[in-house]
Design an enzyme around this catalytic site. Structure first.
Site, mmCIF file in Angstrom:
data_model
loop_
_atom_site.group_PDB
_atom_site.id
_atom_site.type_symbol
_atom_site.label_atom_id
_atom_site.label_comp_id
_atom_site.label_asym_id
_atom_site.label_seq_id
_atom_site.Cartn_x
_atom_site.Cartn_y
_atom_site.Cartn_z
ATOM 1 C CG HIS A 72 10.752 60.172 -7.482
ATOM 2 N ND1 HIS A 72 11.227 59.913 -8.448
ATOM 3 C CD2 HIS A 72 11.320 61.225 -6.833
ATOM 4 C CE1 HIS A 72 11.966 60.991 -8.701
ATOM 5 N NE2 HIS A 72 12.310 61.673 -7.916
ATOM 6 C CE LYS A 297 12.387 46.650 -3.073
ATOM 7 N NZ LYS A 297 12.206 48.141 -3.161
#
Ligand code: APR
Ligand code: PHB
Length: 394
Positions: A72, A297
């Site tokens: 992406h 994350k």
């Protein structure tokens, strides 16, 4: 039994560290509380930073990720009825992220471990860590109704937030920093094409929503909900209606709905325990820190901890550089805190906070406007989202 590195936990942290050590010829044993099927049944996020992708390749488990993972080059932020693209690639000098589910990463790592002759013992109970501040630590645990002992040089505590490793460190040694957010995420997985080819992080007066995906035919969506909500109270129809409501009109109209494969609520928390080392015990991943999923994350931080510990252990065994072991915690925490800050700031930017006053709401609104209309603002989001550089170990 005796090994060089005893690893507690077979989540992504433990499996990845184990695989890298096995490849480097460093003997290791993994002890896991659950069964492999249970570990693979957990649905978690799916955005990999380039550093994570590179490390998985280095560990020899990149084949399926390279085949099925989707690169992406941007994400969208939606708010106030409009949508702003964060062009990750252009803003970071060419960096991107790869969408590939954590469940698949775990499956690839488990298969690699089965192919190697490294020992993994699942379904163990009552793991205890002994003599960790001395030169000859050992673990005891129960398996098949019998008590066993595992002698080792070092212990990697990869046993997640609820594990035994962090709890073994005396309270007076540990500093804990925590923020619990007054909401959770209700997630829904479905075999429907994603509403958009990139991820959309959206703010709406009713709360945050996220449009994510696992493949071109499988979507993962989330809604911010109060902690008092129960997943059972959300029929698929109620979920889809609320998601549509929170997306800008043109997107809501394109949303393809379908039956859910899974629905669950996860609380949001920021948490850091310092130091990440005590004697010969090293905390890795969720055992030491938790971030809210808004910055994608969690898994990536686990991978960067593994990267640091692995490189230090290699130098320890190959070059007798035992001095580096004492640096693990500082090196890891330096990067951890930056990701904790980013995850907190994305969460603060995009969620509705039930107790916030009129002034705070205005500040939040102008922050969304400022960050997305300034090149500097977009760059700070982009460089954190793709992942800050790994720290050197010396
Ligand atoms: N003994 C043995 N195993 C244990 C114990 C224990 N006392 N306690 C926990 N475990 C196991 C859990 O069953 C789990 O399989 O440790 C593993 C920890 O895995 P994760 O929680 O996935 O943590 P980690 O490997 O650090 O992965 C971090 O995965 O959890 C997500 O959001 C997180 O994306 C992040 C990444
Ligand atoms: C997910 O696909 O589950 C996902 C993606 C990005 C996030 C969080 C979760 O920030």
């Amino acid at each position: 039994m005796k090994t060089q590195v005893a690893i507690i936990g077979a989540g992504p942290s433990g499996l990845l560290l184990g695989q890298l050590l096995t490849q480097a010829g460093i003997d290791n044993v993994i002890l896991e509380r659950q069964t492999p099927e249970y570990v693979l049944g957990r649905i978690r996020a799916g955005v990999l930073e380039q550093g994570t992708v590179d490390l998985l390749r280095e560990a020899g488990v990149g084949t399926r990720m390279d085949q099925d993972g989707v690169v992406h080059e941007g994400i969208d932020l939606a708010f106030a009825g409009r949508r702003v693209r964060v062009d990750l690639k252009a803003l970071t000098g060419g960096k991107t992220v790869t969408v590939y589910g954590q469940t698949e990463v775990t499956r690839d790592l488990m298969e690699a471990r089965t192919r190697s002759d490294a020992t993994s013992i699942y379904h163990v109970t009552d793991v205890q860590i002994h003599d960790i501040t001395g030169d000859a630590p050992y673990l005891t645990y129960e398996s098949n109704g019998e008590r066993h002992t595992l002698h080792c040089d070092y212990v990697a505590g990869c046993d997640g937030f609820h594990g035994v490793s962090r709890q073994t460190i005396p309270a007076e040694v540990l500093s804990v920093y925590e923020r619990i957010y007054p909401f959770g995420w209700l997630g829904l997985l479905s075999d429907t094409p994603p509403v958009h080819h990139e991820l959309i992080y959206a703010h709406h007066p009713n709360g945050f929503s996220l449009c994510s995906q696992r493949s071109r035919t499988r979507s993962r969506y989330y809604l911010q909900v109060p902690l008092t909500e129960k997943a059972e109270d959300w029929s698929d129809e109620r979920f889809w209606n609320e998601l549509k409501n929170r997306l800008p009109d043109h997107l809501g109209d394109q949303l393809v709905t379908g039956p859910s494969l899974e629905k669950s609520i996860a609380p949001l928390r920021s948490f850091v325990a310092e130091p990440m080392q005590y004697g010969r015990l090293f905390l890795v991943g969720d055992a030491a820190h938790i971030v809210p999923p808004t910055g994608a994350k969690g898994l990536n931080l686990a991978a960067s901890d593994v990267n640091t510990l692995y490189r230090i252990l290699i130098k320890t065994y190959r070059e007798r550089r035992t001095d580096l072991l004492a640096r693990y915690s500082d090196i890891a925490l330096h990067r951890v805190w930056k990701a904790v800050r980013f995850s907190w700031s994305m969460t603060s930017l995009l969620h509705e906070f039930p107790d916030s006053d009129a002034f705070s709401r205005k500040i939040q609104e102008v922050e969304r406007d400022y960050l997305t209309s300034s090149q500097a603002g977009l760059t700070t989001i982009a460089e954190n989202y793709v992942g800050l550089p790994y720290e050197a170990i010396e």
